[in-house]
Motif scaffolding. Structure first.
Motif, PDB file in Angstrom:
ATOM      1  N   UNK A 208       0.764  -1.230  -0.067  1.00 38.21           N
ATOM      2  CA  UNK A 208       0.272  -0.020   0.031  1.00 38.21           C
ATOM      3  C   UNK A 208       0.876   1.226  -0.156  1.00 38.21           C
ATOM      4  N   UNK A 209       1.925   1.155   0.788  1.00 37.43           N
ATOM      5  CA  UNK A 209       2.713   2.493   0.701  1.00 37.43           C
ATOM      6  C   UNK A 209       3.370   2.548  -0.797  1.00 37.43           C
ATOM      7  N   UNK A 210       3.961   1.459  -1.209  1.00 40.79           N
ATOM      8  CA  UNK A 210       4.517   1.547  -2.397  1.00 40.79           C
ATOM      9  C   UNK A 210       3.486   2.279  -3.632  1.00 40.79           C
ATOM     10  N   UNK A 211       2.237   1.730  -3.554  1.00 36.31           N
ATOM     11  CA  UNK A 211       1.260   2.303  -4.655  1.00 36.31           C
ATOM     12  C   UNK A 211       0.927   3.813  -4.250  1.00 36.31           C
ATOM     13  N   UNK A 212       0.968   4.180  -3.102  1.00 36.33           N
ATOM     14  CA  UNK A 212       0.755   5.605  -2.428  1.00 36.33           C
ATOM     15  C   UNK A 212       2.046   6.413  -3.029  1.00 36.33           C
ATOM     16  N   UNK A 213       3.103   6.061  -2.915  1.00 37.88           N
ATOM     17  CA  UNK A 213       4.189   6.664  -3.532  1.00 37.88           C
ATOM     18  C   UNK A 213       4.254   6.844  -4.828  1.00 37.88           C
ATOM     19  N   UNK A 214       3.892   5.733  -5.716  1.00 37.13           N
ATOM     20  CA  UNK A 214       4.049   5.780  -7.105  1.00 37.13           C
ATOM     21  C   UNK A 214       2.884   6.567  -7.440  1.00 37.13           C
ATOM     22  N   UNK A 215       1.520   6.688  -6.871  1.00 39.77           N
ATOM     23  CA  UNK A 215       0.734   7.688  -6.999  1.00 39.77           C
ATOM     24  C   UNK A 215       1.393   9.154  -6.997  1.00 39.77           C
ATOM     25  N   UNK A 216       1.847   9.594  -5.904  1.00 35.59           N
ATOM     26  CA  UNK A 216       2.670  10.859  -5.704  1.00 35.59           C
ATOM     27  C   UNK A 216       3.516  11.234  -6.684  1.00 35.59           C
ATOM     28  N   UNK A 217       4.366  10.017  -7.466  1.00 37.20           N
ATOM     29  CA  UNK A 217       5.169  10.400  -8.074  1.00 37.20           C
ATOM     30  C   UNK A 217       4.531  10.701  -9.588  1.00 37.20           C
ATOM     31  N   UNK A 218       3.351   9.882  -9.857  1.00 33.73           N
ATOM     32  CA  UNK A 218       2.806  10.449 -11.100  1.00 33.73           C
ATOM     33  C   UNK A 218       2.266  11.841 -11.184  1.00 33.73           C
ATOM     34  N   UNK A 219       1.651  12.382  -9.913  1.00 29.34           N
ATOM     35  CA  UNK A 219       1.016  13.331  -9.608  1.00 29.34           C
ATOM     36  C   UNK A 219       2.042  14.487  -9.865  1.00 29.34           C
ATOM     37  N   UNK A 220       3.157  14.570  -9.270  1.00 32.26           N
ATOM     38  CA  UNK A 220       4.109  15.269  -9.382  1.00 32.26           C
ATOM     39  C   UNK A 220       4.838  15.590 -10.883  1.00 32.26           C
TER      40      UNK A 220
ATOM     41  N   UNK B 169       0.233   5.435  13.067  1.00 31.47           N
ATOM     42  CA  UNK B 169      -1.157   6.084  11.988  1.00 31.47           C
ATOM     43  C   UNK B 169      -0.490   7.008  11.256  1.00 31.47           C
ATOM     44  N   UNK B 170       0.532   7.631  11.759  1.00 34.22           N
ATOM     45  CA  UNK B 170       1.370   8.703  10.837  1.00 34.22           C
ATOM     46  C   UNK B 170       2.223   7.843   9.880  1.00 34.22           C
ATOM     47  N   UNK B 171       2.783   6.830  10.302  1.00 33.12           N
ATOM     48  CA  UNK B 171       3.672   5.844   9.455  1.00 33.12           C
ATOM     49  C   UNK B 171       3.033   5.196   8.415  1.00 33.12           C
ATOM     50  N   UNK B 172       1.688   5.126   8.813  1.00 33.96           N
ATOM     51  CA  UNK B 172       0.939   4.231   7.676  1.00 33.96           C
ATOM     52  C   UNK B 172       0.166   5.268   6.679  1.00 33.96           C
ATOM     53  N   UNK B 173       0.472   6.469   6.802  1.00 32.27           N
ATOM     54  CA  UNK B 173      -0.060   7.329   5.895  1.00 32.27           C
ATOM     55  C   UNK B 173      -1.341   8.292   6.296  1.00 32.27           C
ATOM     56  N   UNK B 174      -1.531   8.590   7.396  1.00 34.67           N
ATOM     57  CA  UNK B 174      -2.711   9.175   8.217  1.00 34.67           C
ATOM     58  C   UNK B 174      -2.522  10.935   7.620  1.00 34.67           C
ATOM     59  N   UNK B 175      -3.520  11.264   7.218  1.00 32.64           N
ATOM     60  CA  UNK B 175      -3.244  12.823   6.503  1.00 32.64           C
ATOM     61  C   UNK B 175      -4.018  13.757   7.472  1.00 32.64           C
ATOM     62  N   UNK B 176      -4.730  13.558   8.333  1.00 34.57           N
ATOM     63  CA  UNK B 176      -5.552  14.394   9.284  1.00 34.57           C
ATOM     64  C   UNK B 176      -6.127  13.382  10.592  1.00 34.57           C
ATOM     65  N   UNK B 177      -5.952  14.014  11.509  1.00 34.33           N
ATOM     66  CA  UNK B 177      -6.414  13.460  12.957  1.00 34.33           C
ATOM     67  C   UNK B 177      -6.703  14.423  13.928  1.00 34.33           C
ATOM     68  N   UNK B 178      -7.652  13.936  15.004  1.00 31.08           N
ATOM     69  CA  UNK B 178      -8.055  14.915  16.130  1.00 31.08           C
ATOM     70  C   UNK B 178      -8.393  13.619  16.997  1.00 31.08           C
ATOM     71  N   UNK B 179      -8.304  14.036  18.271  1.00 33.79           N
ATOM     72  CA  UNK B 179      -8.658  13.145  19.600  1.00 33.79           C
ATOM     73  C   UNK B 179      -9.701  13.805  20.219  1.00 33.79           C
ATOM     74  N   UNK B 180     -10.826  13.074  20.759  1.00 37.48           N
ATOM     75  CA  UNK B 180     -11.588  13.567  21.689  1.00 37.48           C
ATOM     76  C   UNK B 180     -11.850  12.603  22.900  1.00 37.48           C
TER      77      UNK B 180
END
Length: 310
Positions: free
Chosen positions: A130-142, A207-218
């Protein structure tokens, strides 16, 4: 010198046979049971006398040992020195062999992965994919953004759109903009040790290492805090949790936006957050959501010294 004296070659006559003395001493004993004079003669050989009450004593004979021939001769100090040197060499060779075996086993396989179950290895492999796919998508977008920026007529508009997109991303990361998207809700319940600040911080890092983009705690009272890069966690009084200076009461719920499958795998990794919380008597509930909203905002950080370079 006479011929009689020269017969022996020494000047003295050769000894002859003993001669019985003449006179009264040479006459035989008249007693009928008297022994023969020749038997009493000191010149007669003595015959051995056999006695039945005498038991011959055998001298002890030391048994031969099989290793007697292998013993070094007296004064074999050189042999002892050779044995000590051989023993030392054998010990050194054994230590060298043991060191090589340990090094080969250490470098050939990772002990952590070798002890991991098959389903856990599948989760780790899925996380990496999953991380590899996400990085490849970022490369294609850039790469696509680079092509648009280099084009002639559409260059200005493409640059403006790219700047807007980057500003939105930075606003979400900085917590100054709300965000919505697929993600998870992670609920922590249990004693203070199980849901301490260290455990919550570990969950945020996973969660950050797994690609979390936004978080909040309640907390249980509904009070929420946006989690950004500078957010800190401290244990409060009576089992409470202080997040960026705001006190929250257990149980705690983290709302996170990102790839649900990848983040779930990171939380359930062997020895990870879920395992540690359960080991201390707590419980972690993870729910997948198609769309979660991170609406809590963080006040912009006032910079006293840093200035943008333009």
């Amino acid at each position: 010198m006479s011929d009689e004296h020269s017969e022996t070659g020494t000047g003295w006559p050769a000894p002859g046979e003993p001669v019985r003395p003449s006179g009264p001493a040479g006459e035989p004993d008249p007693r009928p049971d008297a022994p023969d004079a020749d038997e009493l003669s000191p010149l007669a050989p003595e015959e051995p006398v056999e006695r039945e009450d005498v038991v011959p004593v055998e001298s002890p004979v030391e048994p031969e040992r099989p290793d007697a021939a292998a013993k070094p001769a007296a004064g074999g100090a050189g042999g002892r020195r050779w044995t000590s040197a051989g023993a030392m060499i054998a010990v050194l060779l054994a230590l060298l062999g043991f060191t090589l075996v340990v090094q080969l086993k250490t470098t050939s396989a990772d002990p952590t992965l070798s002890a991991t179950r098959e389903e856990d290895l599948v989760r780790i492999s899925s996380d990496l994919d999953s991380r590899e796919r996400r990085l490849r998508q970022d490369i294609e977008s850039l790469e696509e953004s680079q092509r648009q920026l280099r084009s002639g007529e559409q260059g200005r508009q493409a640059a403006l759109d790219e700047a807007t997109r980057r500003a939105d991303q930075l606003g979400i990361l900085a917590g100054t903009l709300p965000a919505v998207g697929p993600g998870l809700t992670v609920r922590f319940e249990g004693p203070a040790k199980a849901v301490s600040s260290a455990r919550v911080l570990d969950a945020v890092q996973e969660l950050r290492g797994a690609g979390a983009e936004a978080m909040q705690i309640a907390g249980s009272d509904g009070a929420a805090v946006r989690i950004i890069a500078s957010t800190y966690f401290v244990d409060g009084e009576n089992g409470s949790l202080v997040v960026d200076g705001r006190r929250l009461s257990a149980p705690y719920t983290i709302t996170v936006i990102g790839d649900p499958e990848t983040m779930r795998t990171a939380l359930y990794i062997p020895g990870g957050v879920v395992a540690l919380v359960e080991e201390d008597g707590g419980n972690v509930t993870v729910d997948d959501r198609e769309a979660v909203e991170v609406s809590q905002l963080h006040a912009p950080i006032k910079l006293d010294h840093a200035r943008p370079v333009s």
